[in-house]
Design a protein around this motif. Sequence first.
Motif, mmCIF file in Angstrom:
data_model
loop_
_atom_site.group_PDB
_atom_site.id
_atom_site.type_symbol
_atom_site.label_atom_id
_atom_site.label_comp_id
_atom_site.label_asym_id
_atom_site.label_seq_id
_atom_site.Cartn_x
_atom_site.Cartn_y
_atom_site.Cartn_z
ATOM 1 N N MET A 1 80.841 92.205 97.855
ATOM 2 C CA MET A 1 80.510 93.579 98.228
ATOM 3 C C MET A 1 79.281 93.565 99.112
ATOM 4 S SD MET A 1 80.099 96.891 95.750
ATOM 5 C CE MET A 1 81.853 96.849 95.407
ATOM 6 N N PHE A 2 79.204 94.549 100.039
ATOM 7 C CA PHE A 2 78.146 94.537 101.041
ATOM 8 C C PHE A 2 77.480 95.903 101.142
ATOM 9 C CE2 PHE A 2 81.662 91.813 102.416
ATOM 10 C CZ PHE A 2 81.026 90.585 102.460
ATOM 11 N N PHE A 3 76.174 95.904 101.311
ATOM 12 C CA PHE A 3 75.416 97.062 101.764
ATOM 13 C C PHE A 3 74.826 96.696 103.124
ATOM 14 C CE2 PHE A 3 74.151 98.931 97.354
ATOM 15 C CZ PHE A 3 75.372 99.584 97.284
ATOM 16 N N LYS A 4 74.804 97.654 104.012
ATOM 17 C CA LYS A 4 74.175 97.402 105.306
ATOM 18 C C LYS A 4 72.658 97.402 105.189
ATOM 19 C CE LYS A 4 73.824 99.228 110.020
ATOM 20 N NZ LYS A 4 74.197 97.990 110.731
ATOM 21 N N GLU A 5 72.131 98.272 104.330
ATOM 22 C CA GLU A 5 70.683 98.452 104.281
ATOM 23 C C GLU A 5 70.197 98.665 102.850
ATOM 24 O OE1 GLU A 5 69.341 101.072 108.013
ATOM 25 O OE2 GLU A 5 70.942 102.029 106.859
ATOM 26 N N VAL A 6 68.944 98.307 102.643
ATOM 27 C CA VAL A 6 68.139 98.845 101.552
ATOM 28 C C VAL A 6 66.973 99.544 102.236
ATOM 29 C CG1 VAL A 6 66.718 98.370 99.538
ATOM 30 C CG2 VAL A 6 68.806 97.035 99.932
#
Length: 442
Positions: A1-6
């Motif tokens: 799973m991926f998030f582009k940003e924090v």
Amino acid sequence: MFFKEVVASLYAWDLLDENVDHALDVLQRETRTNSTYLVALMHDEKRPLTDFYYPHNPRRKVYWTEDSRAYWRPSPDGYERIKPRLSDSDELAGTDWMQVLIDASRARGMSVGAELSHTWIDKERTRTELADCVQRDVYGNPFDGQVCFNNPDVRAYAKALYVDLAANYDIDYVMTCVRGFNPGRGEGADTELGRLVGTTHGGCFCDSCQARAEAHGVDWAALTERLRWLADGYDRFNHKQNFELRLLLASTANITSLLVELPELYAFLKFRADSLTEFFAEVRTAVKDVSPRTDLRLNHYAGHPELMGLDLRSVAKQLDSIRSSDYAEQSGDPARMEWKRGYLHNIRRTVGLDMYFLSAVSPRPKATPELVEQGVRISAECGADALTIGHYDGSWLDCLRAVKSGLDKVGIEIRPDLPMWQRAAPALDGNPPHEIVPSSRS
């Protein structure tokens, strides 16, 4: 799973007190932050908001913010009647804090943005020379600090704020959590029917709203007369109106039956929603004309957005991204986390699968590391594309660390190269996004 940003927010006084590089060191190390934004126009509020004292500020225990001040260097030529008010603080005035954060963030390869917070004009001016720019209730009483989105001067000011930041600073996004129309007594009501009826004490019934409504065929006189009758019921000395209201709230009537019974109430709600959508459409057109790459982001915080005139599905067509501002973790109540799940599901349902969607977690008291980790997981499970932290200044270190551990436990990678999934929203061609529904009474 991926998030582009924090994503992490910072205030000008954070950068002053802790030093920008120290704050970014902590955020990168403990939370994997790769994007920051400055609350560039900040409302009147004690910081930290959710605790008595700062947990890690080396210079002060609390900070009393100024009322609706700008912490960048506004371009004077871009503004008309209303101009942003600068800081009067000896410590903060004279420094372009937006540029300070940009320089430090870009040096680390971070994206960076700006937020225009809840109120854009200080109460000192809205009570005096700009009193005509604020919302008014059905009796003509002003709501301090809540500007009317149908006022021409307010619209010009709003567009100038966005354009100023987008055109003159190397930022990736401009976000706002500006308060919409005043919800009146509806926000605190404990039933759907009570919330709906309570909006009759909200805004706005000013001259600008009347002119815009009548231009779209709304019978404003009939609308205000009927809604004032409902609003009068909250005063027990208005015997007939009070009896009718108490009887309504004690009955089995529901919001559907009331809206069918009172087309004026529906017309009022629809008019406000269309007004806000028009407002954001004008902002979008103005920003994209000067900086097509600038992301327009809404910081969505309302549990009942319809009470403040926000039709999220329509407004989303004028945005590039949306941030959920739910901070259930800081309640300390595990049961609240399921409400967060439903809130996030509703945002994703409303804005669609293609909208770039950021979900917030709060490491502030009364949060626990376990709740923060759970918030990270729920954000991923509810289709968020990125994570955002609310807010660094009041966060305890163990809860900040839980952001990173939550990402690691779920197995979420941070991939800034992922696309934003932006949609090109159509600009308005002079027509409202939806037909404004006239009152059925004449």
